[in-house]
Design an enzyme around this catalytic site. Structure first.
Site, PDB file in Angstrom:
ATOM      1  N   GLU A  91      -7.813 -43.659 -24.633  1.00  0.00           N
ATOM      2  CA  GLU A  91      -8.850 -42.629 -24.713  1.00  0.00           C
ATOM      3  C   GLU A  91      -9.552 -42.709 -26.063  1.00  0.00           C
ATOM      4  OE1 GLU A  91      -9.167 -37.859 -25.235  1.00  0.00           O
ATOM      5  OE2 GLU A  91      -8.040 -38.534 -23.475  1.00  0.00           O
ATOM      6  N   ASP A 133      -3.583 -29.464 -11.242  1.00  0.00           N
ATOM      7  CA  ASP A 133      -5.019 -29.216 -11.133  1.00  0.00           C
ATOM      8  C   ASP A 133      -5.478 -29.315  -9.679  1.00  0.00           C
ATOM      9  OD1 ASP A 133      -5.480 -28.883 -13.933  1.00  0.00           O
ATOM     10  OD2 ASP A 133      -5.214 -31.031 -14.150  1.00  0.00           O
ATOM     11  N   HIS A 143      -8.632 -39.928 -28.584  1.00  0.00           N
ATOM     12  CA  HIS A 143      -7.295 -40.090 -29.129  1.00  0.00           C
ATOM     13  C   HIS A 143      -7.273 -41.151 -30.218  1.00  0.00           C
ATOM     14  CE1 HIS A 143      -5.295 -38.359 -25.228  1.00  0.00           C
ATOM     15  NE2 HIS A 143      -6.076 -37.496 -25.860  1.00  0.00           N
ATOM     16  N   HIS A 199      -4.317 -34.439 -12.318  1.00  0.00           N
ATOM     17  CA  HIS A 199      -2.989 -33.903 -12.608  1.00  0.00           C
ATOM     18  C   HIS A 199      -2.577 -33.105 -11.375  1.00  0.00           C
ATOM     19  CE1 HIS A 199      -4.645 -34.105 -16.797  1.00  0.00           C
ATOM     20  NE2 HIS A 199      -3.421 -34.521 -17.076  1.00  0.00           N
TER      21      HIS A 199
END
Length: 440
Positions: free
Chosen positions: A267, A103, A270, A100
């Site tokens: 994922e 990050d 998820h 990200h």
């Protein structure tokens, strides 16, 4: 340059009988399988957010791990993260990473300064990539944690927030292209709603699609030839998120004409939150031609939130890799460890132990999936179960040779269906999986 982990050397492959905690038991990165090394089949990636920034902070407690990397200045810390990450990747034989934007480099006083500081770190990453051969798998923008995104980014009721998110995404796409990434991910961390009483769902969905179209158009205009991904997630932090699961996202992409550019980043955790299995989500993506990349982790079925644990369930990794192999393997995607060591696993060594556990679980799952396919019993059972569609009335239906009246006439003449029903034999098939897995 001094090492961040001087007491940890290159993690060796020692085989399944090894008792060395800091050794791979199943992952042999250079083992040649079907003409290419295992590392190319699995394409493991380090997650920048959890590995380099996640310090164990949760809603009930402060961090337990030191992720300052010995620096207090934000830019110096960002560069130290790069050095530490590349040391981790080298010692673990990991070839890729994912990020990200925030990050890599935190927010500064304003967007212009944040973009410039991000560019400094991207340049530093590019230099490290050239020195080491490591690669970017995919990038994304963190358009969900800052207060400005409390009501969403692309789905915000504020047009100014939409514009701010667009600017942040542009910079993240620039970084992805500069670093040679072949994927760019949209995860709608706040793209959803808490109550329909204050929500114009139609406008929000239209705007989310508009932002994605703008991103695609811009990315293609600057030479991005990889895949755009959507990462489905049903809830948390928003009560209901628009990218609920793979099937929901497929409908969205097709409605808005985004299906030619987007694939799925699935994922495991998820899938659990959507009350699906990991294999289900992968299979839906695969059979619809939308399989792309994977966030490799696992959830806890006893907890109702996204725990992002390192994957150690070999049944799940086996059935995951079964779908990956059936899809023809990875192209632009890979296995990104969107996973974090538990809050109580706080030492630097735990980073390596966690990755070893996850990488071994997927290596074993890969070998088991190949063995299942070579064994052939699962494929044969499925083919036999659907054999009625290869001849007779089944083939006529598929070939479009019969209408509803012809089918009615056929059914009346044939009478009650008895001869073409067969047992599903789920228990047998599950025992075949056990037989193959535990024969490795």
């Amino acid at each position: 340059m001094s090492e961040f982990f001087p007491n940890i050397g290159k993690i060796p492959y020692e085989g399944k009988d090894s008792k060395n905690d800091l050794a791979f038991k199943y992952y042999n990165p250079d083992e040649i399988i079907d003409g290419k090394p295992m590392r190319e089949h699995l394409k493991f990636a380090l997650s920048w957010w959890h590995t380099m920034g996640g310090d164990g902070t949760d809603m009930f407690g402060v961090g337990t791990a030191d992720k300052t990397w010995g620096e207090t200045d934000p830019e110096a810390r960002a560069k130290a993260k790069v050095d530490a990450a590349f040391e981790i990747m080298d010692k673990l034989s990991i070839d890729y990473y994912c990020f990200h934007d925030r990050d890599l480099s935190p927010e500064y006083a304003n967007l212009g300064e944040s973009n410039e500081k991000l560019k400094v770190i991207v340049d530093y990453l590019e230099k490290k990539q050239k020195e080491t051969g490591k690669k970017l798998l995919w990038g994304t923008a963190k358009c969900f944690d800052h207060p400005r995104y409390m009501h969403g980014a692309g789905t915000s009721p504020s047009a100014d927030v939409f514009a701010y998110a667009a600017a942040q995404i542009k910079a993240a796409i620039d970084a992805t292209v500069q670093l040679g990434g072949k994927g760019y991910v949209f995860w709608g961390g706040r793209e959803g709603y808490e109550t329909l009483l204050n929500t114009d769902m139609g406008l929000e969905l239209d705007n989310m699609a508009r932002l994605m179209h703008l991103a695609v158009d811009y990315g293609r205009s600057i030479g991005f030839d990889g895949d755009f991904y959507i990462e489905p997630k049903p809830k948390e932090p928003t009560k209901h998120q628009y990218d609920f699961d793979t099937a929901t996202v497929l409908g969205f992409l097709r409605k808005y004409g985004l299906d030619k550019d987007f694939k799925m980043n699935i994922e495991a955790n998820h899938a659990t939150l959507a009350q699906h299995t990991f294999q289900h989500e992968l299979d839906v993506a695969r059979v619809n031609g939308f399989f792309g990349s994977i966030d490799a982790n696992q959830g806890d079925p006893l907890l109702g939130w996204d725990t992002d644990q390192f994957p150690t369930n070999v049944y799940d990794t086996t059935l995951c890799m079964y779908e990956v192999i059936k899809a023809g393997g990875f192209t632009n995607g890979g296995l990104n460890f969107d996973a974090k060591a538990r809050r109580g696993s706080f030492t630097p060594e735990d980073i390596f132990l966690s990755y070893i556990a996850g990488m071994d679980a997927f290596a074993l799952g890969f070998k088991a999936a190949r063995a299942l396919i070579a064994d052939g019993r699962l494929d044969k059972f499925v083919a036999d179960r659907y054999a009625s569609w290869n001849t007779g009335i089944g083939k006529d239906i598929i070939d479009g040779k019969v209408d509803l009246k012809a089918l009615s006439d056929y059914a009346i003449k044939k009478g009650e269906v008895t001869d073409s029903l067969s047992s599903g034999r789920q228990e047998l098939l599950e025992s075949i999986v056990n037989n193959v897995l535990f024969s490795l």
